[in-house]
Design an enzyme around this catalytic site. Structure first.
Site, PDB file in Angstrom:
ATOM      1  N   LEU A  40      39.980  37.207  38.586  1.00 51.36           N
ATOM      2  CA  LEU A  40      40.969  37.677  39.485  1.00 51.36           C
ATOM      3  C   LEU A  40      40.448  38.587  40.108  1.00 51.36           C
ATOM      4  O   LEU A  40      40.085  39.863  39.795  1.00 51.36           O
ATOM      5  CB  LEU A  40      42.283  38.063  38.536  1.00 51.36           C
ATOM      6  CG  LEU A  40      43.651  37.864  39.472  1.00 51.36           C
ATOM      7  CD1 LEU A  40      43.976  36.513  40.270  1.00 51.36           C
ATOM      8  CD2 LEU A  40      44.737  38.207  38.509  1.00 51.36           C
ATOM      9  N   ASP A  41      40.410  38.698  41.384  1.00 54.69           N
ATOM     10  CA  ASP A  41      39.706  39.637  42.327  1.00 54.69           C
ATOM     11  C   ASP A  41      40.161  41.037  42.067  1.00 54.69           C
ATOM     12  O   ASP A  41      41.504  41.193  41.994  1.00 54.69           O
ATOM     13  CB  ASP A  41      39.702  39.263  43.793  1.00 54.69           C
ATOM     14  CG  ASP A  41      39.199  37.948  44.113  1.00 54.69           C
ATOM     15  OD1 ASP A  41      37.949  37.560  43.617  1.00 54.69           O
ATOM     16  OD2 ASP A  41      39.454  37.221  45.096  1.00 54.69           O
ATOM     17  N   PHE A  42      39.285  42.110  42.492  1.00 57.24           N
ATOM     18  CA  PHE A  42      39.736  43.335  42.476  1.00 57.24           C
ATOM     19  C   PHE A  42      41.190  43.818  43.254  1.00 57.24           C
ATOM     20  O   PHE A  42      42.050  44.329  42.743  1.00 57.24           O
ATOM     21  CB  PHE A  42      38.509  44.229  42.919  1.00 57.24           C
ATOM     22  CG  PHE A  42      38.850  45.768  43.174  1.00 57.24           C
ATOM     23  CD1 PHE A  42      38.674  46.478  41.750  1.00 57.24           C
ATOM     24  CD2 PHE A  42      39.024  46.420  44.063  1.00 57.24           C
ATOM     25  CE1 PHE A  42      38.841  47.710  41.824  1.00 57.24           C
ATOM     26  CE2 PHE A  42      39.231  47.714  44.012  1.00 57.24           C
ATOM     27  CZ  PHE A  42      39.118  48.679  42.970  1.00 57.24           C
ATOM     28  N   SER A  44      43.566  41.605  43.801  1.00 55.25           N
ATOM     29  CA  SER A  44      44.528  40.439  43.453  1.00 55.25           C
ATOM     30  C   SER A  44      45.127  41.098  42.201  1.00 55.25           C
ATOM     31  O   SER A  44      44.513  41.771  41.530  1.00 55.25           O
ATOM     32  CB  SER A  44      44.107  39.039  43.392  1.00 55.25           C
ATOM     33  OG  SER A  44      43.451  38.658  44.609  1.00 55.25           O
TER      34      SER A  44
END
Length: 195
Positions: A40-42, A44
């Site tokens: 899960l992206d930084f 997001s």
């Protein structure tokens, strides 16, 4: 085996160490030897599973097992019927044509926490919310899909993996999954079946 559900806050890395001193999972989950299921992206937020069950981790992460992941995307602009149709058919991004997704417009999700820092408000540009469900998982796929249909993503929250949602967990909070929840993830990912 441990199965943990975390509401990953905004600007936290989906790993346990960082040489640049940024916030990581270690700051929130003091459990040794568990690893994130996918990324899960930084920038997001939302549902992140952690486990030491390598088979389940692989099945939930690998796109060939088609486990659906549901996202809420706050986008810049007004959602058109054509944009929704494009998302449902699949869109061309740099990595190639995405698989079709499920996409619907929705009101701002109820009980959604305030993001810190907040999204920049601009009176002249409206924002909308989409619910997008995919099972593919290319890098930053939902953001790229939204951009491809003219709806830049301002905020992205993963709301569910398969049947498992965030419930009332606030950012940074976590809990162990129940046996029934683990069973439902095993069923949806095909753990125990031969392919």
């Amino acid at each position: 085996m441990r199965y943990i559900l975390l509401n990953k806050p905004y600007e936290v890395l989906t790993q346990f160490t960082d040489e640049h001193g940024r916030a990581t999972l270690k700051d929130f989950v003091p459990v040794p030897n568990v690893y994130p299921v996918g990324r899960l992206d930084f920038d997001s937020e939302g549902l992140l599973l952690l486990t030491d069950d390598k088979q389940l981790q692989h099945r939930l992460s690998d796109p060939k097992f088609k486990v659906p992941k549901t996202y809420w995307a706050q986008v810049e602009g007004t959602v058109s019927a054509e944009a929704l149709q494009q998302l449902r058919r699949g869109v061309q991004i740099k990595e190639g044509l995405t698989a079709p997704g499920e996409a619907t417009e929705l009101p701002e999700p109820a009980h959604l926490w305030a993001r810190n820092p907040p999204i920049r408000y601009r009176a002249s540009i409206p924002t909308s919310w989409l619910e997008i469900q995919i099972s593919q998982g290319m890098n930053r796929q939902v953001r790229k899909m939204c951009a491809a249909v003219g709806l830049p993503c301002l905020r992205l929250v993963r709301a569910a993996i398969g049947p498992l949602g965030l419930g009332k967990l606030q950012p940074g909070e976590w809990r162990d999954l129940t046996a029934a929840e683990v069973d439902s993830l095993r069923k949806i990912s095909g753990v125990g079946r031969r392919f």
